[in-house]
Design a protein around this motif. Structure first.
Motif, PDB file in Angstrom:
ATOM      1  N   CYS A 220      15.167  -0.281   8.498  1.00  0.00           N
ATOM      2  CA  CYS A 220      14.286   0.667   9.174  1.00  0.00           C
ATOM      3  C   CYS A 220      13.054   0.807   8.282  1.00  0.00           C
ATOM      4  O   CYS A 220      13.128   1.412   7.205  1.00  0.00           O
ATOM      5  CB  CYS A 220      14.994   2.006   9.365  1.00  0.00           C
ATOM      6  N   PHE A 221      11.940   0.226   8.705  1.00  0.00           N
ATOM      7  CA  PHE A 221      10.778   0.060   7.826  1.00  0.00           C
ATOM      8  C   PHE A 221       9.756   1.187   7.992  1.00  0.00           C
ATOM      9  O   PHE A 221       9.402   1.577   9.098  1.00  0.00           O
ATOM     10  CB  PHE A 221      10.110  -1.287   8.076  1.00  0.00           C
ATOM     11  N   PHE A 222       9.279   1.655   6.846  1.00  0.00           N
ATOM     12  CA  PHE A 222       8.276   2.714   6.742  1.00  0.00           C
ATOM     13  C   PHE A 222       7.044   2.158   6.038  1.00  0.00           C
ATOM     14  O   PHE A 222       7.100   1.111   5.386  1.00  0.00           O
ATOM     15  CB  PHE A 222       8.809   3.886   5.904  1.00  0.00           C
ATOM     16  N   ILE A 223       5.949   2.892   6.136  1.00  0.00           N
ATOM     17  CA  ILE A 223       4.800   2.689   5.257  1.00  0.00           C
ATOM     18  C   ILE A 223       4.513   4.014   4.570  1.00  0.00           C
ATOM     19  O   ILE A 223       5.013   5.064   4.987  1.00  0.00           O
ATOM     20  CB  ILE A 223       3.553   2.190   6.013  1.00  0.00           C
ATOM     21  N   LEU A 224       3.732   3.986   3.485  1.00  0.00           N
ATOM     22  CA  LEU A 224       3.287   5.225   2.862  1.00  0.00           C
ATOM     23  C   LEU A 224       2.165   5.813   3.707  1.00  0.00           C
ATOM     24  O   LEU A 224       1.385   5.074   4.325  1.00  0.00           O
ATOM     25  CB  LEU A 224       2.827   4.975   1.436  1.00  0.00           C
ATOM     26  N   GLY A 407      18.845   3.771   3.833  1.00  0.00           N
ATOM     27  CA  GLY A 407      18.216   3.555   5.138  1.00  0.00           C
ATOM     28  C   GLY A 407      16.705   3.593   5.122  1.00  0.00           C
ATOM     29  O   GLY A 407      16.083   3.727   6.180  1.00  0.00           O
ATOM     30  N   VAL A 408      16.082   3.443   3.932  1.00  0.00           N
ATOM     31  CA  VAL A 408      14.620   3.468   3.815  1.00  0.00           C
ATOM     32  C   VAL A 408      14.156   2.113   3.299  1.00  0.00           C
ATOM     33  O   VAL A 408      14.463   1.730   2.160  1.00  0.00           O
ATOM     34  CB  VAL A 408      14.151   4.585   2.864  1.00  0.00           C
ATOM     35  N   PHE A 409      13.391   1.377   4.115  1.00  0.00           N
ATOM     36  CA  PHE A 409      12.939   0.033   3.778  1.00  0.00           C
ATOM     37  C   PHE A 409      11.419  -0.014   3.710  1.00  0.00           C
ATOM     38  O   PHE A 409      10.735   0.620   4.520  1.00  0.00           O
ATOM     39  CB  PHE A 409      13.426  -0.972   4.826  1.00  0.00           C
ATOM     40  N   PHE A 410      10.892  -0.759   2.733  1.00  0.00           N
ATOM     41  CA  PHE A 410       9.454  -0.978   2.599  1.00  0.00           C
ATOM     42  C   PHE A 410       9.183  -2.474   2.483  1.00  0.00           C
ATOM     43  O   PHE A 410       9.903  -3.179   1.760  1.00  0.00           O
ATOM     44  CB  PHE A 410       8.903  -0.273   1.351  1.00  0.00           C
ATOM     45  N   ASP A 411       8.147  -2.962   3.169  1.00  0.00           N
ATOM     46  CA  ASP A 411       7.798  -4.373   3.029  1.00  0.00           C
ATOM     47  C   ASP A 411       7.047  -4.586   1.712  1.00  0.00           C
ATOM     48  O   ASP A 411       6.809  -3.646   0.947  1.00  0.00           O
ATOM     49  CB  ASP A 411       7.000  -4.872   4.241  1.00  0.00           C
ATOM     50  N   LYS A 412       6.693  -5.845   1.417  1.00  0.00           N
ATOM     51  CA  LYS A 412       6.078  -6.178   0.124  1.00  0.00           C
ATOM     52  C   LYS A 412       4.758  -5.442  -0.087  1.00  0.00           C
ATOM     53  O   LYS A 412       4.436  -5.023  -1.209  1.00  0.00           O
ATOM     54  CB  LYS A 412       5.851  -7.694   0.036  1.00  0.00           C
ATOM     55  N   GLN A 413       3.987  -5.268   0.973  1.00  0.00           N
ATOM     56  CA  GLN A 413       2.712  -4.561   0.835  1.00  0.00           C
ATOM     57  C   GLN A 413       2.937  -3.108   0.450  1.00  0.00           C
ATOM     58  O   GLN A 413       2.264  -2.575  -0.443  1.00  0.00           O
ATOM     59  CB  GLN A 413       1.934  -4.643   2.149  1.00  0.00           C
ATOM     60  N   SER A 414       3.907  -2.450   1.088  1.00  0.00           N
ATOM     61  CA  SER A 414       4.211  -1.062   0.738  1.00  0.00           C
ATOM     62  C   SER A 414       4.816  -0.968  -0.660  1.00  0.00           C
ATOM     63  O   SER A 414       4.571   0.005  -1.382  1.00  0.00           O
ATOM     64  CB  SER A 414       5.184  -0.456   1.762  1.00  0.00           C
TER      65      SER A 414
END
Length: 444
Positions: A220-224, A407-414
């Motif tokens: 489940c992907f988030f951004i800042l 359950g907190v996912f961030f991609d490489k940019q985040s």
């Protein structure tokens, strides 16, 4: 396992795991009351009759008997009994936020969700090492309410969790925060809002995966919240808000059918029910399959007669327990699907209720990118401290694994934005330019 007699219920309703109902009025929560209700479960204390004003009078009597200065109480009253300062003494005192003549049913149902997430866990008490003499007296007066040993209601302490893995982290994180009561108090509301989001989102993302056993954390992907959203970020777009919003639509129909199959005093998660049915011997499995097929046929006939579908629905007997449960879930969902059913609006109410009243702190609209899941800086600091826990620091990639386990996912940019944020905070140690050599320290 299954109800002894399976009969299709007249109404689509349930009361287990999540506070989902089909009218807008059911999503009017008082978060202060929910917080107080949660505290009485967390510290296993009965809800007292004394409200904060009654408690103030008891404290006045206690302290003025020990300190013979007439003007002192006026000062103390302003220090501890105005502007919610009382709740900064100890996390346990937040229980007064739930002391009312009658707690609303909505607040109780939200509290029950957290009761299930706690799954019987409780803390003995918060430490007093950070309290001064006067605060210790206030805490001692509070503790005197419970000398009779009255505990929280067992019906809330015995509620099952849908996600054992998340309950394990919730218990671990609460135990860690309890050792830092002032930090806990400053972040208590954020803590339950965070885990409320994680519990609902991870149940949603796991709800269709019931045949594969006990759930684990799903992407489940988030951004800042200070990042730009972009259509080029594949993980954020495919496994962020869009995915979550889609899966939330299955919660009400699936949890309703799960409860319809089980005795009311022993409702297990759908994945656990299937596992138990699948472990029966061959003879019992055949009897179970026969019951499910008969129930499915009666369920469809009843719903067709009630005109719950837009098209013809017929039950076809299934040849395995897995297929029978899957088909039951399909026909249940068909009632709420916009194309096949006539009850779509009844499912939209719990979806909107969850999004607008429970999940909303983590959702932002970002122009052409649409809705995205976000974390603000305060929540990042809280999650970082929880992830590091009793350790002094973690390597950055280990920290990311701890986030993902919850359950907190961030991609490489985040992730790069996270490192930049930690460096501005000054809680990063770099052994080299390699990301693997970045260590992050907690702030508490």
């Amino acid at each position: 396992m299954l109800k002894e007699t399976l009969t299709p219920p007249d109404k689509n309703a349930f009361g287990s795991f999540l506070p989902l109902r089909t009218k807008d009025k059911h999503y009017k929560f008082c978060w202060d009351t929910v917080l107080g209700f949660f505290v009485h479960l967390l510290y296993d204390k009965a809800l007292v009759k004394e409200n904060a004003d009654n408690f103030k009078n008891l404290c006045k009597k206690r302290i003025t008997e020990k300190v013979d200065e007439d003007e002192l109480w006026t000062v103390l009253e302003k220090m501890y009994f105005e502007n919610d300062e009382l709740y900064k003494v100890s996390p346990e005192l937040l229980i007064f936020k739930a002391v009312k003549e009658d707690i609303s049913e909505n607040d109780k149902k939200m509290g029950a969700m957290f009761g299930g997430l706690l799954n019987g866990f409780s803390l003995a008490r918060s430490p007093e090492s950070e309290l001064n003499f006067l605060e210790k007296e206030i805490k001692a007066e509070f503790d005197s309410f419970y000398v009779t040993g009255e505990k929280a209601d067992d019906k809330y302490k015995k509620l099952p969790t849908y996600l054992p893995f998340l309950t394990d982290y919730f218990q671990k994180d609460l135990a860690f925060l309890n050792k830092h009561p002032h930090y806990f108090l400053n972040n208590f509301n954020a803590m339950i809002r965070l885990y409320g989001f994680l519990y609902i989102s991870q149940i949603a993302l796991s709800i269709k995966d019931w045949a594969n056993g006990e759930p684990s954390s799903k992407p489940c992907f988030f951004i800042l919240d200070n990042e730009r959203a972009s259509g080029e970020r594949a993980q954020v777009n495919s496994f962020g808000y869009k995915q979550l919003h889609e899966y939330i639509h299955y919660l009400f129909p699936y949890l309703f059918m799960n409860e319809a199959l089980q005795p009311s005093d022993n409702i297990r998660p759908l994945w656990q029910l299937y596992a138990e049915l699948n472990e029966q011997n061959n003879s019992d499995q055949q009897q179970t399959l026969n019951k499910l097929n008969q129930f499915g046929n009666e369920f469809v006939e009843q719903r067709v007669a009630a005109k719950r579908f837009n098209n013809d629905q017929t039950w076809h007997n299934q040849e395995s327990i897995k297929d029978a449960i899957s088909e039951l879930l399909n026909v249940t969902y068909a009632q709420f699907d916009r194309k096949t059913g006539r009850l779509a609006q009844y499912n939209e109410t719990p979806v909107k209720g969850m999004v607008n009243r429970i999940l909303n702190p983590f959702i932002q609209k970002r122009g052409k990118a649409g809705q995205v899941l976000t974390f603000n800086q305060d929540l990042i600091v809280l999650l970082t401290n929880l992830a590091i826990g009793t350790q002094d620091k973690l390597r950055f990639h280990e920290l990311i694994k701890e986030f993902e386990a919850r359950g907190v996912f961030f991609d490489k940019q985040s992730q790069q934005t996270l490192i930049d944020f930690y460096e501005r905070m000054g809680n990063v140690e770099r052994m080299s330019d390699s990301g693997d050599a970045v260590h992050v320290r907690k702030t508490v």
